[in-house]
Design a protein around this motif. Structure first.
Motif, PDB file in Angstrom:
ATOM      1  N   TRP A 108      83.009  69.699  -7.837  1.00 35.00           N
ATOM      2  CA  TRP A 108      82.485  70.999  -7.397  1.00 35.00           C
ATOM      3  C   TRP A 108      81.948  71.776  -8.598  1.00 35.00           C
ATOM      4  N   LEU A 109      82.706  71.789  -9.692  1.00 28.74           N
ATOM      5  CA  LEU A 109      82.273  72.493 -10.905  1.00 28.74           C
ATOM      6  C   LEU A 109      81.051  71.812 -11.531  1.00 28.74           C
ATOM      7  N   ALA A 110      80.976  70.495 -11.456  1.00 24.10           N
ATOM      8  CA  ALA A 110      79.795  69.790 -11.974  1.00 24.10           C
ATOM      9  C   ALA A 110      78.554  70.186 -11.176  1.00 24.10           C
ATOM     10  N   ARG A 111      78.728  70.374  -9.884  1.00 21.37           N
ATOM     11  CA  ARG A 111      77.604  70.745  -9.009  1.00 21.37           C
ATOM     12  C   ARG A 111      77.217  72.218  -9.178  1.00 21.37           C
ATOM     13  N   HIS A 112      78.209  73.117  -9.281  1.00 21.42           N
ATOM     14  CA  HIS A 112      77.940  74.562  -9.297  1.00 21.42           C
ATOM     15  C   HIS A 112      77.946  75.187 -10.691  1.00 21.42           C
ATOM     16  N   GLY A 113      78.485  74.488 -11.675  1.00 23.84           N
ATOM     17  CA  GLY A 113      78.585  75.037 -13.028  1.00 23.84           C
ATOM     18  C   GLY A 113      79.987  75.573 -13.279  1.00 23.84           C
ATOM     19  N   ASN A 114      80.368  75.574 -14.549  1.00 19.87           N
ATOM     20  CA  ASN A 114      81.707  76.015 -14.936  1.00 19.87           C
ATOM     21  C   ASN A 114      81.616  77.277 -15.791  1.00 19.87           C
ATOM     22  N   PRO A 115      81.901  78.446 -15.214  1.00 21.28           N
ATOM     23  CA  PRO A 115      81.820  79.688 -15.972  1.00 21.28           C
ATOM     24  C   PRO A 115      83.123  80.055 -16.691  1.00 21.28           C
ATOM     25  N   ARG A 160      91.456  91.608  -6.314  1.00 24.14           N
ATOM     26  CA  ARG A 160      90.397  91.535  -5.303  1.00 24.14           C
ATOM     27  C   ARG A 160      90.658  90.327  -4.421  1.00 24.14           C
ATOM     28  N   ILE A 161      90.776  90.555  -3.127  1.00 26.00           N
ATOM     29  CA  ILE A 161      90.874  89.466  -2.164  1.00 26.00           C
ATOM     30  C   ILE A 161      89.493  89.305  -1.557  1.00 26.00           C
ATOM     31  N   GLY A 162      88.961  88.100  -1.630  1.00 21.42           N
ATOM     32  CA  GLY A 162      87.615  87.848  -1.134  1.00 21.42           C
ATOM     33  C   GLY A 162      86.635  87.762  -2.279  1.00 21.42           C
ATOM     34  N   PRO A 163      85.412  87.405  -1.962  1.00 23.14           N
ATOM     35  CA  PRO A 163      84.413  87.186  -3.021  1.00 23.14           C
ATOM     36  C   PRO A 163      83.899  88.490  -3.625  1.00 23.14           C
ATOM     37  N   GLN A 214     102.256  76.110  -5.435  1.00 27.13           N
ATOM     38  CA  GLN A 214     103.569  76.731  -5.624  1.00 27.13           C
ATOM     39  C   GLN A 214     103.512  77.968  -6.522  1.00 27.13           C
ATOM     40  N   THR A 215     102.780  77.887  -7.613  1.00 27.83           N
ATOM     41  CA  THR A 215     102.691  79.035  -8.525  1.00 27.83           C
ATOM     42  C   THR A 215     101.936  80.182  -7.867  1.00 27.83           C
ATOM     43  N   ALA A 216     100.981  79.863  -7.014  1.00 29.82           N
ATOM     44  CA  ALA A 216     100.197  80.895  -6.331  1.00 29.82           C
ATOM     45  C   ALA A 216     101.078  81.801  -5.479  1.00 29.82           C
ATOM     46  N   ILE A 217     102.186  81.272  -4.996  1.00 29.60           N
ATOM     47  CA  ILE A 217     103.111  82.085  -4.196  1.00 29.60           C
ATOM     48  C   ILE A 217     103.619  83.253  -5.031  1.00 29.60           C
ATOM     49  N   ASP A 218     103.939  83.007  -6.305  1.00 28.39           N
ATOM     50  CA  ASP A 218     104.428  84.070  -7.189  1.00 28.39           C
ATOM     51  C   ASP A 218     103.381  85.146  -7.428  1.00 28.39           C
ATOM     52  N   PHE A 219     102.110  84.754  -7.367  1.00 30.65           N
ATOM     53  CA  PHE A 219     101.011  85.705  -7.532  1.00 30.65           C
ATOM     54  C   PHE A 219     100.689  86.449  -6.232  1.00 30.65           C
ATOM     55  N   GLY A 220     101.241  85.993  -5.125  1.00 26.61           N
ATOM     56  CA  GLY A 220     100.928  86.611  -3.837  1.00 26.61           C
ATOM     57  C   GLY A 220      99.543  86.230  -3.344  1.00 26.61           C
ATOM     58  N   VAL A 221      99.094  85.039  -3.703  1.00 27.54           N
ATOM     59  CA  VAL A 221      97.765  84.584  -3.291  1.00 27.54           C
ATOM     60  C   VAL A 221      97.792  84.266  -1.802  1.00 27.54           C
ATOM     61  N   TYR A 222      96.825  84.822  -1.073  1.00 27.39           N
ATOM     62  CA  TYR A 222      96.686  84.566   0.357  1.00 27.39           C
ATOM     63  C   TYR A 222      95.756  83.382   0.600  1.00 27.39           C
ATOM     64  N   ALA A 223      94.664  83.364  -0.124  1.00 33.14           N
ATOM     65  CA  ALA A 223      93.650  82.316   0.018  1.00 33.14           C
ATOM     66  C   ALA A 223      92.658  82.478  -1.123  1.00 33.14           C
ATOM     67  N   CYS A 241      86.668  75.948  -0.533  1.00 35.84           N
ATOM     68  CA  CYS A 241      86.491  77.371  -0.202  1.00 35.84           C
ATOM     69  C   CYS A 241      85.003  77.719  -0.090  1.00 35.84           C
ATOM     70  N   ILE A 242      84.562  78.040   1.103  1.00 33.35           N
ATOM     71  CA  ILE A 242      83.151  78.386   1.338  1.00 33.35           C
ATOM     72  C   ILE A 242      82.768  79.667   0.600  1.00 33.35           C
ATOM     73  N   GLU A 243      83.623  80.677   0.658  1.00 35.96           N
ATOM     74  CA  GLU A 243      83.322  81.950   0.002  1.00 35.96           C
ATOM     75  C   GLU A 243      83.293  81.822  -1.527  1.00 35.96           C
ATOM     76  N   CYS A 244      84.010  80.849  -2.058  1.00 35.06           N
ATOM     77  CA  CYS A 244      83.977  80.627  -3.511  1.00 35.06           C
ATOM     78  C   CYS A 244      82.577  80.220  -3.966  1.00 35.06           C
TER      79      CYS A 244
END
Length: 180
Positions: free
Chosen positions: A111-118, A155-158, A129-138, A75-78
């Motif tokens: 990715w977390l090693a490179r960017h840090g883990n908050p 919040r959808i998006g960064p 599969q679980t994300a479907i229950d949350f209604g996650v789009y991306a 995810c680029i926006e992440c």
């Protein structure tokens, strides 16, 4: 009168066009209302990213409010949002739960090693599969969940500094008022 009909049709089209411009300039086109607002978090059981033998459930996170941040290494926006998660979110005094979405564990860890883990808690949903229950789009998407496990904000998006100031801080403050 029939000669004026094209003129009135033109005026009507101009009015619709003008209303459309006004509507788009006054409403957030990225805002997608979630049917889960003010409803309990869906039941889930997801493995921890760094220890897949450990499973985190909805019940494990009850007792204090938290942000559930959906992210992925692809995810680029992440990557754009991530520095704010490391700096601005801790200042808000709320637990940050990472939800790794449709990602290979090795990629997520690198990715977390490179960017840090908050994140204080970090779960993985490799299949999504679980994300479907949350209604996650991306990714990224973030949910504010109260101490009773009820979704209060999505919040959808960064996140941006402006969104944190204008949306997230007031939502967290409202939770604090409710718990008093």
């Amino acid at each position: 009168m029939s000669r004026l009909l094209p003129f009135f049709a033109f005026l009507a089209l101009c009015g619709l066009f003008g209303f459309g411009i006004w509507w788009n300039s006054h409403h957030d086109q990225t805002a997608i209302p979630s049917p889960l607002i003010n409803k309990p978090v869906p039941d889930f059981a997801l493995p921890e990213l760094y220890d897949p033998a450990k499973v985190v459930t909805r019940k494990d996170l009850l007792g204090q409010p938290y942000l559930l941040n959906v992210f992925a290494s692809w995810c680029i926006e992440c990557a754009v949002e991530h520095p704010l998660l490391k700096t601005a979110i801790p200042a808000l005094g709320i637990k940050l739960v990472g939800y790794n979405y449709k990602d290979q564990p090795g990629d997520a860890k690198a990715w977390l090693a490179r960017h840090g883990n908050p994140y204080q808690v970090l779960v993985a949903d490799v299949t999504g599969q679980t994300a479907i229950d949350f209604g996650v789009y991306a990714a990224p998407e973030t949910f504010l969940i109260d101490a009773k496990g009820v979704i209060r904000y999505k919040r959808i998006g960064p996140f941006t500094p402006e969104v944190i100031e204008k949306e997230l801080k007031p939502a967290i403050a409202a939770l604090a008022k409710e718990s008093q």
